[in-house]
Design an enzyme around this catalytic site. Structure first.
Site, PDB file in Angstrom:
ATOM      1  N   TYR A 179       0.912  -1.166  -0.039  1.00 52.93           N
ATOM      2  CA  TYR A 179       0.003   0.022  -0.095  1.00 52.93           C
ATOM      3  C   TYR A 179       0.804   1.427  -0.218  1.00 52.93           C
ATOM      4  CZ  TYR A 179      -3.480   3.573   1.404  1.00 52.93           C
ATOM      5  OH  TYR A 179      -4.079   4.614   1.366  1.00 52.93           O
ATOM      6  N   LYS A 183       1.270   4.178  -3.024  1.00 49.72           N
ATOM      7  CA  LYS A 183       1.026   5.680  -2.769  1.00 49.72           C
ATOM      8  C   LYS A 183       2.419   6.460  -2.829  1.00 49.72           C
ATOM      9  CE  LYS A 183      -3.065   5.157  -2.136  1.00 49.72           C
ATOM     10  NZ  LYS A 183      -4.097   5.805  -2.996  1.00 49.72           N
TER      11      LYS A 183
HETATM   12  N1  LIG Z   1      -9.623   7.105   4.229  1.00 51.22           N
HETATM   13  C1  LIG Z   1      -8.556   7.449   4.803  1.00 51.22           C
HETATM   14  O1  LIG Z   1      -8.225   7.583   5.837  1.00 51.22           O
HETATM   15  C2  LIG Z   1      -7.390   7.631   3.499  1.00 51.22           C
HETATM   16  C3  LIG Z   1      -6.158   8.144   4.083  1.00 51.22           C
HETATM   17  C4  LIG Z   1      -5.444   8.375   2.995  1.00 51.22           C
HETATM   18  C5  LIG Z   1      -5.503   8.057   1.811  1.00 51.22           C
HETATM   19  N2  LIG Z   1      -6.729   7.845   1.381  1.00 51.22           N
HETATM   20  C6  LIG Z   1      -7.115   7.497  -0.012  1.00 51.22           C
HETATM   21  O2  LIG Z   1      -8.382   7.918  -0.353  1.00 51.22           O
HETATM   22  C7  LIG Z   1      -8.787   7.248  -1.597  1.00 51.22           C
HETATM   23  C8  LIG Z   1     -10.322   7.212  -1.369  1.00 51.22           C
HETATM   24  O3  LIG Z   1     -10.513   6.440  -0.141  1.00 51.22           O
HETATM   25  P1  LIG Z   1     -11.744   6.285   0.791  1.00 51.22           P
HETATM   26  O4  LIG Z   1     -11.059   6.586   2.291  1.00 51.22           O
HETATM   27  O5  LIG Z   1     -12.664   7.129   0.315  1.00 51.22           O
HETATM   28  O6  LIG Z   1     -11.902   4.719   0.459  1.00 51.22           O
HETATM   29  P2  LIG Z   1     -13.529   4.020   0.417  1.00 51.22           P
HETATM   30  O7  LIG Z   1     -14.677   4.684   0.975  1.00 51.22           O
HETATM   31  O8  LIG Z   1     -13.278   2.480   0.478  1.00 51.22           O
HETATM   32  O9  LIG Z   1     -13.475   4.249  -1.411  1.00 51.22           O
HETATM   33  C9  LIG Z   1     -12.596   3.734  -2.165  1.00 51.22           C
HETATM   34  C10 LIG Z   1     -13.245   3.696  -3.644  1.00 51.22           C
HETATM   35  O10 LIG Z   1     -12.447   3.146  -4.657  1.00 51.22           O
HETATM   36  C11 LIG Z   1     -13.230   2.282  -5.505  1.00 51.22           C
HETATM   37  N3  LIG Z   1     -12.387   1.178  -6.047  1.00 51.22           N
HETATM   38  C12 LIG Z   1     -11.638   0.140  -5.509  1.00 51.22           C
HETATM   39  N4  LIG Z   1     -11.230  -0.520  -6.390  1.00 51.22           N
HETATM   40  C13 LIG Z   1     -11.543  -0.125  -7.606  1.00 51.22           C
HETATM   41  C14 LIG Z   1     -11.332  -0.544  -8.905  1.00 51.22           C
HETATM   42  N5  LIG Z   1     -10.562  -1.642  -9.187  1.00 51.22           N
HETATM   43  N6  LIG Z   1     -11.668   0.063  -9.811  1.00 51.22           N
HETATM   44  C15 LIG Z   1     -12.536   1.295  -9.359  1.00 51.22           C
HETATM   45  N7  LIG Z   1     -12.945   1.861  -8.402  1.00 51.22           N
HETATM   46  C16 LIG Z   1     -12.227   0.964  -7.324  1.00 51.22           C
HETATM   47  C17 LIG Z   1     -14.344   1.654  -4.538  1.00 51.22           C
HETATM   48  O11 LIG Z   1     -15.409   1.072  -5.163  1.00 51.22           O
HETATM   49  P3  LIG Z   1     -16.416  -0.188  -4.770  1.00 51.22           P
HETATM   50  O12 LIG Z   1     -17.311   0.856  -3.829  1.00 51.22           O
HETATM   51  O13 LIG Z   1     -16.853  -0.806  -5.924  1.00 51.22           O
HETATM   52  O14 LIG Z   1     -15.399  -0.827  -3.981  1.00 51.22           O
HETATM   53  C18 LIG Z   1     -14.631   2.829  -3.714  1.00 51.22           C
HETATM   54  O15 LIG Z   1     -15.533   3.788  -4.481  1.00 51.22           O
HETATM   55  C19 LIG Z   1      -7.986   6.125  -1.723  1.00 51.22           C
HETATM   56  O16 LIG Z   1      -6.959   6.312  -2.732  1.00 51.22           O
HETATM   57  C20 LIG Z   1      -7.321   6.083  -0.341  1.00 51.22           C
HETATM   58  O17 LIG Z   1      -6.067   5.550  -0.398  1.00 51.22           O
HETATM   59  C21 LIG Z   1      -7.912   7.436   2.262  1.00 51.22           C
END
Ligand SMILES: NC(=O)c1ccc[n+]([C@@H]2O[C@H](COP(=O)([O-])OP(=O)(O)OC[C@H]3O[C@@H](n4cnc5c(N)ncnc54)[C@H](OP(=O)(O)O)[C@@H]3O)[C@@H](O)[C@H]2O)c1
Length: 305
Positions: A179, A183
């Site tokens: 992961y 990133k």
């Molecule tokens: N949450 C945190 O604390 C945090 C911190 C640092 C960075 N981030 C980054 O922020 C971004 C958004 O994360 P989030 O927290 O909002 O997570 P989330 O709610 O789990 O959303 C992730 C999204 O990515 C989609 N996805 C996963 N695999 C995919 C694929 N093969 N093709 C197309 N879409 C796909 C998921 O679709 P499905 O619904 O179909 O699974 C979902 O819509 C990510 O890149 C994550 O690494 C998050």
């Protein structure tokens, strides 16, 4: 398509941070393309968003619009199909938010056999960018945002390790290392892309959205543990330890809204400019990852624009 709206593609916008970013932009009159892998989840999000946009601007004069287009970043063919659909509807793309992501979890591979996190979080987004480049070039002020993570700051990557990372086998797989590296690749890409393609009309950013209460945080846990921990996550959000998805989205949309534009080729965390992992600043590593990335994608007909 309303010719006056700005167009933004957001990957993985059916929930979490991406959904909130779509909501924010739509409320400001943008047309947001929700590029999601699930037809059902994507359309449900689009219906919810458009209903909000209609309520907030019943006259429709400056109403935003949400559109669903299917995209699975784990398949280069799906990315190609997405482009065919996008081309039919649009001539220009003003912003691309590479938001979709997977974190940790058991070992998996993309359709082409890349390790799942490297393939989805990084390579899929590079392929998408390559296809969209001509559309971004037609915008007078295009911005590309890689939603990275502070996790990239603890990533390690030695020269020559990139190919091992994307081709990692189950035996050598460490979910947290994979992961963090995926990133880091996003940040390396941002800095190099700015050098190669950056201009007064095209800028590249990487951003850490904060530690945000979304499904992603719980996704590495088994189902039962997720059910137990979910109320705790809500409590931590209420206490301010975790950010709301809206706050996470603000860290991204801020980069699109800033006027005059913020300098490209930069890494941001929660609206502040930050130093990335020093590895991301190594021009040798930037060049190596850049060249090998295009070498990996070339056999699938994807070239550096
Ligand atoms: N949450 C945190 O604390 C945090 C911190 C640092 C960075 N981030 C980054 O922020 C971004 C958004 O994360 P989030 O927290 O909002 O997570 P989330 O709610 O789990 O959303 C992730 C999204 O990515 C989609 N996805 C996963 N695999 C995919 C694929 N093969 N093709 C197309 N879409 C796909 C998921 O679709 P499905 O619904 O179909 O699974 C979902 O819509 C990510 O890149 C994550 O690494 C998050």
């Amino acid at each position: 398509m309303n010719g006056t709206r700005k167009i933004c593609i957001i990957t993985g916008a059916n929930k979490g941070i991406g959904y909130e970013a779509a909501l924010t932009l739509g409320l400001m009159g943008w047309e947001v393309v929700l590029a999601c892998r699930s037809f059902a989840r994507g359309n449900q999000a689009v219906m919810a968003l458009n209903s909000i946009f209609r309520q907030t601007d019943p006259g429709g004069k400056s109403q935003g619009l949400a559109v669903f287009m299917e995209l699975d970043l784990a398949s280069l063919a799906s990315i190609q199909t997405f482009l065919v659909g996008f081309k039919k509807r649009y001539q220009v793309c003003d912003a691309l938010i590479c938001n979709a992501g997977v974190m940790g979890g058991p070992y998996g591979q993309t359709v082409e056999g890349f390790e799942r996190q490297a393939g989805v979080n990084y390579l899929g987004h590079v392929a998408l960018f390559s296809h969209l480049f001509p559309f971004l070039k037609r915008s007078p002020d295009a911005r590309v945002v890689q939603v990275s993570s502070r996790a990239h700051e603890r990533a390690t990557l030695t020269e020559g390790e990139f190919l091992q990372a994307v081709h990692r086998s189950k035996d050598t797989y460490n979910p947290w290392k994979a992961y963090a590296q995926s990133k880091l690749f996003q940040v390396l890409f941002t800095l190099k892309a700015q050098e190669v393609y950056g201009s007064d009309t095209l800028r590249f950013y990487a951003v850490h959205p904060g530690v945000v209460a979304t499904d992603l945080l719980l996704s590495p846990l088994p189902g039962m543990a997720q059910t137990i921990i979910q109320p705790l996550a809500r409590l931590f959000t209420w206490l301010g330890v975790l950010k709301t998805p809206k706050k996470g989205a603000d860290a991204i949309t801020h980069l699109l809204m800033a006027s005059p534009p913020l300098p490209g080729g930069t890494y941001w965390a929660e609206k502040a400019l930050r130093d990335p992992n020093p590895l991301a600043l190594s021009s040798a590593l930037q060049g190596e990852v850049w060249n090998l990335t295009w070498n990996l994608l070339n056999p699938y007909g994807i070239q550096a624009p």
